[in-house]
Design an enzyme around this catalytic site. Structure first.
Site, PDB file in Angstrom:
ATOM      1  N   TYR A  42     -15.106   0.740  -7.021  1.00  0.00           N
ATOM      2  CA  TYR A  42     -16.393   1.410  -6.820  1.00  0.00           C
ATOM      3  C   TYR A  42     -17.297   1.233  -8.038  1.00  0.00           C
ATOM      4  O   TYR A  42     -18.486   1.514  -7.977  1.00  0.00           O
ATOM      5  CB  TYR A  42     -16.164   2.895  -6.509  1.00  0.00           C
ATOM      6  CG  TYR A  42     -15.287   3.072  -5.293  1.00  0.00           C
ATOM      7  CD1 TYR A  42     -15.801   2.890  -4.018  1.00  0.00           C
ATOM      8  CD2 TYR A  42     -13.919   3.348  -5.418  1.00  0.00           C
ATOM      9  CE1 TYR A  42     -15.000   2.990  -2.896  1.00  0.00           C
ATOM     10  CE2 TYR A  42     -13.102   3.455  -4.300  1.00  0.00           C
ATOM     11  CZ  TYR A  42     -13.647   3.275  -3.041  1.00  0.00           C
ATOM     12  OH  TYR A  42     -12.849   3.353  -1.944  1.00  0.00           O
ATOM     13  N   LYS A  79       0.856  -1.187   0.000  1.00  0.00           N
ATOM     14  CA  LYS A  79       0.000   0.000   0.000  1.00  0.00           C
ATOM     15  C   LYS A  79       0.889   1.234   0.000  1.00  0.00           C
ATOM     16  O   LYS A  79       1.711   1.426   0.899  1.00  0.00           O
ATOM     17  CB  LYS A  79      -0.906  -0.005   1.228  1.00  0.00           C
ATOM     18  CG  LYS A  79      -1.784   1.238   1.304  1.00  0.00           C
ATOM     19  CD  LYS A  79      -2.837   1.113   2.375  1.00  0.00           C
ATOM     20  CE  LYS A  79      -3.672   2.384   2.454  1.00  0.00           C
ATOM     21  NZ  LYS A  79      -4.719   2.283   3.462  1.00  0.00           N
ATOM     22  N   ARG A  97     -10.933   9.740   1.693  1.00  0.00           N
ATOM     23  CA  ARG A  97     -10.838  10.375   3.011  1.00  0.00           C
ATOM     24  C   ARG A  97     -12.011  11.335   3.219  1.00  0.00           C
ATOM     25  O   ARG A  97     -12.484  11.494   4.338  1.00  0.00           O
ATOM     26  CB  ARG A  97      -9.474  11.059   3.165  1.00  0.00           C
ATOM     27  CG  ARG A  97      -8.344  10.021   3.238  1.00  0.00           C
ATOM     28  CD  ARG A  97      -6.964  10.620   3.406  1.00  0.00           C
ATOM     29  NE  ARG A  97      -5.934   9.608   3.182  1.00  0.00           N
ATOM     30  CZ  ARG A  97      -4.654   9.863   2.934  1.00  0.00           C
ATOM     31  NH1 ARG A  97      -4.226  11.109   2.900  1.00  0.00           N
ATOM     32  NH2 ARG A  97      -3.798   8.876   2.734  1.00  0.00           N
ATOM     33  N   SER A 118     -10.223   5.460  -4.791  1.00  0.00           N
ATOM     34  CA  SER A 118     -11.194   6.541  -4.981  1.00  0.00           C
ATOM     35  C   SER A 118     -10.740   7.570  -6.011  1.00  0.00           C
ATOM     36  O   SER A 118     -11.535   8.016  -6.841  1.00  0.00           O
ATOM     37  CB  SER A 118     -11.455   7.214  -3.638  1.00  0.00           C
ATOM     38  OG  SER A 118     -10.243   7.678  -3.061  1.00  0.00           O
ATOM     39  N   LYS A 128       1.059  10.043   5.549  1.00  0.00           N
ATOM     40  CA  LYS A 128       1.164   8.652   6.018  1.00  0.00           C
ATOM     41  C   LYS A 128       2.460   7.999   5.555  1.00  0.00           C
ATOM     42  O   LYS A 128       2.557   6.776   5.491  1.00  0.00           O
ATOM     43  CB  LYS A 128      -0.074   7.876   5.544  1.00  0.00           C
ATOM     44  CG  LYS A 128      -1.396   8.465   6.060  1.00  0.00           C
ATOM     45  CD  LYS A 128      -2.590   7.523   5.845  1.00  0.00           C
ATOM     46  CE  LYS A 128      -3.875   8.110   6.446  1.00  0.00           C
ATOM     47  NZ  LYS A 128      -5.036   7.198   6.327  1.00  0.00           N
ATOM     48  N   LYS A 171      -2.100  -1.488  -3.862  1.00  0.00           N
ATOM     49  CA  LYS A 171      -2.983  -0.324  -3.798  1.00  0.00           C
ATOM     50  C   LYS A 171      -2.177   0.961  -3.833  1.00  0.00           C
ATOM     51  O   LYS A 171      -1.209   1.054  -3.080  1.00  0.00           O
ATOM     52  CB  LYS A 171      -3.771  -0.403  -2.493  1.00  0.00           C
ATOM     53  CG  LYS A 171      -4.704   0.748  -2.256  1.00  0.00           C
ATOM     54  CD  LYS A 171      -5.296   0.642  -0.889  1.00  0.00           C
ATOM     55  CE  LYS A 171      -6.116   1.897  -0.646  1.00  0.00           C
ATOM     56  NZ  LYS A 171      -6.608   1.984   0.690  1.00  0.00           N
TER      57      LYS A 171
END
Ligand code: PBG
Length: 335
Positions: free
Chosen positions: A321, A202, A212, A282, A225, A256
């Site tokens: 999605y 990731k 988010r 997303s 992060k 990812k």
């Protein structure tokens, strides 16, 4: 070994592209609804469907509507859904205790879905960010993301999800040692058949922005992060992360984001042959959807091409999605 094509004019590769029938016969990979995992955003309330501005076409759903969505997914041949909660800001704390509340939104949703649609696989996210007033996936002390303390919290979170009936746990936090710790705790608690799909590779990506917003973590997050998610420049490191997670007891692994990391998908599949998934995140969804809404690209065609590319890159499945929209197209219905 690569076959050597006959030189032109005996070799004319266009022969196998001439008609739809010949193209279908020579197609190397294909996409089916059975390859898809559908991420869904949850919220409190009843009969509520709340649009997410940065993800046109994706809504946060109240529990009753999530159950309906699971039924629809099953009808479309989608084998799994993945739950992400939008958490009321008053429930976000620095110790993230709502994450292991057996009655939190996610755990109530797992039970409701398993009661109504038992055959669909329910996947969860194991990370503290939806419950953290500081927006990080782990516990924070003095600006530092704590590893071992976070792993202990993630184990508690994973156990209540397994207890609620989750089929697949998805640790997305990138703390060291979490897969082994979760696997050991599951064994000990008698949840020996709960699967782990580890977010192994990731990356610290700009493409998580709309997500988010969807889970209400954008405002909370302080800093970035990068001390736990991977550097987008690294590829060998992804192989080490996958090797580690498989050795610690992951059943399936994930890369990812997806579209920008197809090279990683291919390397991981070739190196390990394990069940390999990519998350079309997303921001990747928003790029395709946004351009389509502007009329700049054909949305359906771009969606299908993007999903097929994951199969070509060696993925067994895709978190997307687009899942219901793609499954409908694959059934021959209009979206
Ligand atoms: C949280 C988590 C994130 C996503 C899935 N789980 C966001 C993040 O790491 O900041 C991103 C999914 C997406 O962008 O669609 N641990």
């Amino acid at each position: 070994m690569q076959p050597v094509p006959a030189p032109y004019p005996h070799g004319r590769p266009r022969r196998t592209r001439r008609t739809a029938a010949l193209r279908a016969l020579t197609q190397e990979v294909s996409l089916s609804a059975g390859d898809l995992i559908w991420p869904i955003f949850l919220r409190e309330g009843t009969n509520l469907r709340e649009p997410i501005a940065s993800m046109p076409g994706v809504d946060r759903l109240s529990l009753d509507l999530v159950v309906e969505a699971a039924k629809m997914a099953q009808g479309l041949g989608i084998p799994a859904i993945c739950l992400f909660p939008y958490t009321d800001p008053v429930l976000k704390t620095e110790d993230c205790r709502e994450a292991w509340n057996p009655e939190n939104l996610t755990n109530r949703a797992i039970r409701a879905i398993k009661a109504a649609v038992p055959d669909i696989a329910v996947m969860t996210d194991v990370a503290l960010d939806p419950y953290n007033s500081l927006g990080h996936d782990g516990l924070v002390q003095g600006g530092v993301i704590l590893n071992d303390e976070s792993v202990a919290a993630l184990v508690r979170m994973a156990l209540v999800q397994a207890e609620a009936g989750a089929d697949i746990l998805g640790p997305s936090d990138m703390m060291d040692g979490r897969i082994g710790a979760i696997r050991a705790a599951l064994e000990k608690a008698g949840h020996k058949d709960v699967a782990i799909l580890s977010y192994s590779a990731k990356y610290a990506s700009a493409f998580y922005g709309p997500f988010r917003d969807a889970v209400g973590a954008s405002g909370a997050l302080k800093g970035d992060k990068k001390t736990y998610q991977m550097n987008p420049a690294n590829s060998d490191e992804a192989l080490r992360m996958v090797a580690r997670d498989l050795a610690e007891g992951a059943d399936m692994v994930m890369i990812k984001p997806g579209m920008l990391y197809l090279d990683i998908c291919r390397r991981v599949k070739d190196a390990f042959g394990a069940p390999t998934f990519a998350y079309q995140v997303s921001g990747e969804y928003a790029m395709i959807k946004g351009a389509a809404l502007q009329g700049w690209i054909d949305g359906d065609k771009a969606m299908m091409e993007s999903l097929l590319a994951f199969k070509r890159a060696g993925c067994d499945g895709i978190l997307t999605y687009f899942a219901p929209q793609a499954a409908r197209l694959l059934q021959g219905h209009k979206t």
